[in-house]
Motif scaffolding. Structure first.
Motif, short mmCIF file in Angstrom:
data_model
loop_
_atom_site.label_atom_id
_atom_site.label_comp_id
_atom_site.label_asym_id
_atom_site.label_seq_id
_atom_site.Cartn_x
_atom_site.Cartn_y
_atom_site.Cartn_z
N UNK A 3 6.88 11.57 25.98
CA UNK A 3 7.70 12.78 25.90
C UNK A 3 8.13 12.99 24.45
N UNK A 4 7.68 14.08 23.85
CA UNK A 4 7.94 14.33 22.43
C UNK A 4 8.74 15.60 22.25
N UNK A 5 9.92 15.46 21.65
CA UNK A 5 10.72 16.63 21.30
C UNK A 5 10.92 16.75 19.79
N UNK A 6 10.71 15.65 19.07
CA UNK A 6 10.87 15.65 17.62
C UNK A 6 9.92 14.63 17.01
N UNK A 7 9.47 14.92 15.80
CA UNK A 7 8.46 14.09 15.16
C UNK A 7 8.81 13.88 13.69
N UNK A 8 8.76 12.63 13.26
CA UNK A 8 8.77 12.32 11.84
C UNK A 8 7.34 12.47 11.34
N UNK A 9 7.13 13.30 10.33
CA UNK A 9 5.83 13.44 9.69
C UNK A 9 5.85 12.61 8.42
N UNK A 10 5.01 11.61 8.35
CA UNK A 10 5.01 10.70 7.21
C UNK A 10 3.73 10.91 6.41
N UNK A 11 3.89 11.19 5.13
CA UNK A 11 2.74 11.52 4.29
C UNK A 11 3.00 11.04 2.87
N UNK A 12 2.07 11.34 1.98
CA UNK A 12 2.28 11.08 0.57
C UNK A 12 3.39 12.00 0.06
N UNK A 13 4.12 11.62 -0.99
CA UNK A 13 5.26 12.44 -1.44
C UNK A 13 4.91 13.89 -1.74
N UNK A 21 8.33 10.83 -9.56
CA UNK A 21 7.00 11.22 -10.02
C UNK A 21 6.41 10.12 -10.91
N UNK A 22 7.23 9.60 -11.81
CA UNK A 22 6.75 8.58 -12.73
C UNK A 22 6.29 7.33 -11.97
N UNK A 23 7.05 6.94 -10.97
CA UNK A 23 6.66 5.77 -10.16
C UNK A 23 5.37 6.04 -9.41
N UNK A 24 5.21 7.27 -8.91
CA UNK A 24 3.99 7.58 -8.18
C UNK A 24 2.78 7.57 -9.11
N UNK A 25 2.94 8.13 -10.30
CA UNK A 25 1.86 8.11 -11.28
C UNK A 25 1.47 6.67 -11.61
N UNK A 26 2.47 5.81 -11.79
CA UNK A 26 2.19 4.40 -12.08
C UNK A 26 1.43 3.74 -10.92
N UNK A 27 1.80 4.10 -9.68
CA UNK A 27 1.16 3.48 -8.52
C UNK A 27 -0.30 3.90 -8.40
N UNK A 28 -0.61 5.14 -8.80
CA UNK A 28 -1.99 5.63 -8.74
C UNK A 28 -2.79 5.19 -9.96
N UNK A 29 -2.12 5.18 -11.11
CA UNK A 29 -2.78 4.73 -12.33
C UNK A 29 -3.60 5.79 -13.04
N UNK A 30 -3.44 7.04 -12.64
CA UNK A 30 -4.22 8.13 -13.25
C UNK A 30 -3.37 9.39 -13.22
N UNK A 31 -2.69 9.68 -14.33
CA UNK A 31 -1.76 10.81 -14.38
C UNK A 31 -2.46 12.14 -14.15
N UNK A 32 -3.61 12.32 -14.77
CA UNK A 32 -4.32 13.59 -14.62
C UNK A 32 -4.73 13.83 -13.17
N UNK A 33 -5.18 12.79 -12.51
CA UNK A 33 -5.55 12.93 -11.10
C UNK A 33 -4.34 13.32 -10.25
N UNK A 34 -3.20 12.71 -10.51
CA UNK A 34 -1.99 13.05 -9.75
C UNK A 34 -1.64 14.52 -9.94
N UNK A 35 -1.68 14.99 -11.18
CA UNK A 35 -1.36 16.40 -11.43
C UNK A 35 -2.37 17.31 -10.75
N UNK A 36 -3.64 16.95 -10.81
CA UNK A 36 -4.66 17.73 -10.11
C UNK A 36 -4.34 17.82 -8.61
N UNK A 37 -3.91 16.71 -8.02
CA UNK A 37 -3.61 16.70 -6.58
C UNK A 37 -2.38 17.56 -6.27
#
Length: 227
Positions: free
Chosen positions: A117-127, A155-171
């Motif tokens: 029975x679902x009345x509410x949902x947490x949607x979990x995704x990338x930031x 944002x800075x932490x996420x960029x560090x986790x991915x390791x590619x700033x340009x790719x993060x901005x593209x996304x």
């Protein structure tokens, strides 16, 4: 070279992508598959806090995850959750979905088939996907309430986790384009996009952060600018 203006515009777009919802108890958490195991970690954290009794991990594979997650995104997410102490009985997996709409639709079918029975949902995704996932879920499953969640990081932490700033901005740029063009295609609800966010997006496009943009059949960037 990423300029100071590029970073200012990126921070503006990053902030818009996040919904800022206050966590509250929900019927279930649906974590959308990706290359980022941090999504699974965020879902597990919701379970550990007692905010949800059940986790659904959804996702097949994609060109960006096939090597890293050969058994499928949902399967790898489940394995991560079990490693972190979530009991198997509290986890369901949906391993067919290949886009956001299918993530929601197939998860809904899975839960209905399990008589949850679902009345509410947490949607979990990338930031940077919070708003896109929310807008899609509201279109596909309008009968329930949604709360958006992701790993808590700057944002800075996420960029560090991915390791590619340009790719993060593209996304980030690609995700915003979809918020602009997908509503008219029926894939998600329409949301107001403030003019400063549109301006930041357009400047980033002009700066060349375009690898994740959708193109039409003639190779032109799909656009729908609203002010």
């Amino acid at each position: 070279m990423i300029s100071a203006q590029d970073w200012e515009d990126t921070r503006c777009v990053w902030a818009y992508h996040q919904m800022g919802h206050t966590p509250r108890p929900c019927s279930v958490a649906i974590a959308l598959g990706s290359h980022d195991l941090g999504v699974a970690d965020a879902a597990v954290d919701l379970y550990a806090q007692g905010l949800v009794p059940l986790l659904v991990f959804t996702g097949a594979t994609s060109p960006t995850t096939r090597e890293r997650m050969p058994r499928g995104e949902a399967v790898h997410y489940r394995e991560r959750a079990l490693e972190l102490g979530v009991p198997a009985s509290a986890v369901l997996i949906e391993s067919r979905a290949r886009n956001t709409g299918e993530n929601i639709r197939f998860s809904r079918e899975l839960l209905e088939g399990a008589h949850v029975d679902v009345s509410s949902v947490f949607l979990v995704s990338k930031p940077y996907e919070e708003r896109r996932v929310y807008a899609t879920a509201r279109k596909v499953w309008p009968e329930v309430e949604f709360v958006s969640a992701s790993s808590s990081m700057t944002l800075e932490q996420y960029v560090d986790s991915v390791g590619d700033a340009r790719l993060v901005i593209d996304m980030l740029v690609g995700a915003l384009q979809r918020l602009l063009v997908y509503p008219e295609q029926g894939f998600m609800i329409s949301q107001d996009v403030p003019s400063n966010v549109i301006t930041a997006y357009e400047r980033l496009c002009l700066s060349g952060f375009t690898s994740r943009l959708l193109l039409d059949d003639h190779g032109h960037v799909l656009s729908q600018t609203r002010r």
